[in-house]
Scaffold this motif. Structure first.
Motif, PDB file in Angstrom:
ATOM      1  N   GLY A 175      -6.990   7.570  14.174  1.00 19.96           N
ATOM      2  CA  GLY A 175      -5.632   7.954  14.566  1.00 19.96           C
ATOM      3  C   GLY A 175      -5.477   9.442  14.375  1.00 19.96           C
ATOM      4  O   GLY A 175      -6.243  10.057  13.621  1.00 19.96           O
ATOM      5  N   PRO A 176      -4.497  10.049  15.017  1.00 19.59           N
ATOM      6  CA  PRO A 176      -4.363  11.508  14.970  1.00 19.59           C
ATOM      7  C   PRO A 176      -4.002  12.027  13.579  1.00 19.59           C
ATOM      8  O   PRO A 176      -3.632  11.252  12.689  1.00 19.59           O
ATOM      9  N   LEU A 177      -4.115  13.324  13.406  1.00 23.49           N
ATOM     10  CA  LEU A 177      -3.715  13.972  12.153  1.00 23.49           C
ATOM     11  C   LEU A 177      -2.301  13.536  11.795  1.00 23.49           C
ATOM     12  O   LEU A 177      -1.410  13.567  12.649  1.00 23.49           O
ATOM     13  N   GLY A 178      -2.120  13.109  10.566  1.00 24.32           N
ATOM     14  CA  GLY A 178      -0.787  12.716  10.130  1.00 24.32           C
ATOM     15  C   GLY A 178      -0.359  11.323  10.556  1.00 24.32           C
ATOM     16  O   GLY A 178       0.795  10.936  10.366  1.00 24.32           O
ATOM     17  N   ALA A 179      -1.276  10.533  11.094  1.00 32.07           N
ATOM     18  CA  ALA A 179      -0.906   9.183  11.551  1.00 32.07           C
ATOM     19  C   ALA A 179      -0.561   8.264  10.378  1.00 32.07           C
ATOM     20  O   ALA A 179       0.312   7.397  10.486  1.00 32.07           O
ATOM     21  N   GLY A 180      -1.267   8.452   9.265  1.00 33.94           N
ATOM     22  CA  GLY A 180      -1.005   7.591   8.112  1.00 33.94           C
ATOM     23  C   GLY A 180      -2.251   6.942   7.526  1.00 33.94           C
ATOM     24  O   GLY A 180      -2.154   5.974   6.783  1.00 33.94           O
ATOM     25  N   LYS A 181      -3.406   7.505   7.815  1.00 32.76           N
ATOM     26  CA  LYS A 181      -4.657   6.924   7.310  1.00 32.76           C
ATOM     27  C   LYS A 181      -4.728   7.027   5.783  1.00 32.76           C
ATOM     28  O   LYS A 181      -5.069   6.069   5.101  1.00 32.76           O
ATOM     29  N   THR A 182      -4.421   8.210   5.269  1.00 30.49           N
ATOM     30  CA  THR A 182      -4.436   8.380   3.811  1.00 30.49           C
ATOM     31  C   THR A 182      -3.293   7.590   3.172  1.00 30.49           C
ATOM     32  O   THR A 182      -3.469   6.969   2.116  1.00 30.49           O
ATOM     33  N   PHE A 183      -2.146   7.587   3.826  1.00 31.58           N
ATOM     34  CA  PHE A 183      -1.001   6.820   3.315  1.00 31.58           C
ATOM     35  C   PHE A 183      -1.388   5.342   3.178  1.00 31.58           C
ATOM     36  O   PHE A 183      -1.114   4.709   2.146  1.00 31.58           O
ATOM     37  N   PHE A 184      -2.026   4.801   4.202  1.00 32.92           N
ATOM     38  CA  PHE A 184      -2.464   3.403   4.172  1.00 32.92           C
ATOM     39  C   PHE A 184      -3.472   3.183   3.042  1.00 32.92           C
ATOM     40  O   PHE A 184      -3.383   2.206   2.296  1.00 32.92           O
ATOM     41  N   THR A 185      -4.419   4.106   2.903  1.00 28.79           N
ATOM     42  CA  THR A 185      -5.461   3.945   1.874  1.00 28.79           C
ATOM     43  C   THR A 185      -4.849   3.982   0.479  1.00 28.79           C
ATOM     44  O   THR A 185      -5.237   3.216  -0.409  1.00 28.79           O
ATOM     45  N   ARG A 186      -3.870   4.873   0.292  1.00 27.18           N
ATOM     46  CA  ARG A 186      -3.203   4.958  -1.012  1.00 27.18           C
ATOM     47  C   ARG A 186      -2.532   3.625  -1.337  1.00 27.18           C
ATOM     48  O   ARG A 186      -2.664   3.101  -2.441  1.00 27.18           O
ATOM     49  N   ALA A 187      -1.840   3.062  -0.355  1.00 27.40           N
ATOM     50  CA  ALA A 187      -1.169   1.773  -0.565  1.00 27.40           C
ATOM     51  C   ALA A 187      -2.191   0.671  -0.856  1.00 27.40           C
ATOM     52  O   ALA A 187      -1.959  -0.197  -1.712  1.00 27.40           O
ATOM     53  N   LEU A 188      -3.314   0.736  -0.171  1.00 21.32           N
ATOM     54  CA  LEU A 188      -4.366  -0.264  -0.399  1.00 21.32           C
ATOM     55  C   LEU A 188      -4.909  -0.150  -1.821  1.00 21.32           C
ATOM     56  O   LEU A 188      -5.077  -1.158  -2.525  1.00 21.32           O
ATOM     57  N   LEU A 189      -5.151   1.093  -2.257  1.00 17.67           N
ATOM     58  CA  LEU A 189      -5.686   1.295  -3.608  1.00 17.67           C
ATOM     59  C   LEU A 189      -4.692   0.844  -4.666  1.00 17.67           C
ATOM     60  O   LEU A 189      -5.070   0.234  -5.671  1.00 17.67           O
ATOM     61  N   ARG A 190      -3.404   1.128  -4.445  1.00 19.61           N
ATOM     62  CA  ARG A 190      -2.395   0.651  -5.409  1.00 19.61           C
ATOM     63  C   ARG A 190      -2.422  -0.875  -5.466  1.00 19.61           C
ATOM     64  O   ARG A 190      -2.368  -1.466  -6.547  1.00 19.61           O
ATOM     65  N   ALA A 191      -2.513  -1.507  -4.294  1.00 12.53           N
ATOM     66  CA  ALA A 191      -2.519  -2.971  -4.258  1.00 12.53           C
ATOM     67  C   ALA A 191      -3.764  -3.544  -4.934  1.00 12.53           C
ATOM     68  O   ALA A 191      -3.748  -4.656  -5.445  1.00 12.53           O
ATOM     69  N   LEU A 192      -4.841  -2.748  -4.938  1.00 13.94           N
ATOM     70  CA  LEU A 192      -6.083  -3.206  -5.575  1.00 13.94           C
ATOM     71  C   LEU A 192      -6.128  -2.835  -7.055  1.00 13.94           C
ATOM     72  O   LEU A 192      -7.142  -3.024  -7.709  1.00 13.94           O
ATOM     73  N   GLY A 193      -5.044  -2.251  -7.560  1.00 11.90           N
ATOM     74  CA  GLY A 193      -4.949  -2.066  -8.999  1.00 11.90           C
ATOM     75  C   GLY A 193      -5.090  -0.650  -9.507  1.00 11.90           C
ATOM     76  O   GLY A 193      -5.145  -0.441 -10.721  1.00 11.90           O
ATOM     77  N   VAL A 194      -5.165   0.355  -8.633  1.00 14.08           N
ATOM     78  CA  VAL A 194      -5.204   1.742  -9.116  1.00 14.08           C
ATOM     79  C   VAL A 194      -3.792   2.125  -9.556  1.00 14.08           C
ATOM     80  O   VAL A 194      -2.854   2.093  -8.753  1.00 14.08           O
TER      81      VAL A 194
END
Ligand code: ATP
Ligand code: MG
Length: 160
Positions: free
Chosen positions: A41-60
């Motif tokens: 997805g383009p710059l600023g689409a939300g790839k890092t945002f999604f990954t952060r949410a995934l990591l929080r859900a996995l216990g970070v």
């Protein structure tokens, strides 16, 4: 011709950041070491945002910052299992990706990779590819399109 795939890519509207977090939480329940998630997805689409949410859900824990690995290329997180958050935007090419040794790490880690579509084979193949498109109708609206990977993962992208 639409190619040999039997099912069209699964898609889900993400009208708000909360919806993106929900998708990450749902996928977190199924993802495991060995899986490869390619985020495009383009710059600023939300790839890092999604990954952060995934990591929080996995216990970070929230106290641990989850930043974009744009310059380091790889950030390793100790979640429920090891998760490698990778950003290949600045990588020099396939040989450099090979040298990162990421494919081998899949034995015990989950790989979540931004800007990695061109390197799926170097990363070991079999990726769940999630494309994040920015919708025109609102500043916050996105569309997630899932393709490839284990079928049950793709079904999750389709659920709204
Ligand atoms: N529905 C949404 N889902 C995800 N992010 C959203 C949404 N709406 C707004 N945003 C915002 O969009 C931005 C996405 O930035 P992010 O760094 O995650 O993008 P990126 O795809 O990783 O970019 P880059 O290609 O530079 O790595 C964040 O500021 C986030 O708050
Ligand atoms: Mg990013």
């Amino acid at each position: 011709m639409t190619g040999s795939r039997s099912a069209p890519p699964a898609s889900r509207e993400l009208p708000t950041r909360r919806a993106t977090i929900r998708l990450a939480r749902e996928l977190s329940m199924l993802l495991a070491p060995g899986d490869l998630v390619l985020l495009s997805g383009p710059l600023g689409a939300g790839k890092t945002f999604f990954t952060r949410a995934l990591l929080r859900a996995l216990g970070v824990p929230h106290a641990v910052p989850v930043q974009s690995p744009t310059f380091a290329l790889v950030h390793e997180h100790g979640a429920r299992f090891p998760v490698l958050h990778v950003d290949l935007y600045r990588v020099g090419g396939g040989e450099e990706v090979e040298l990162l040794g990421l494919r081998e790490r899949r034995e015990e880690a989950l790989l979540v990779v931004e800007w990695g579509d061109a390197y799926e084979s170097e990363l070991g193949g079999g990726a769940l590819r999630i494309g994040i498109e920015v919708a025109q109708k609102s500043r916050r609206a996105r569309l997630a399109v899932g393709d490839g990977g284990r079928p049950e993962l793709q079904q999750f992208v389709a659920r709204g």
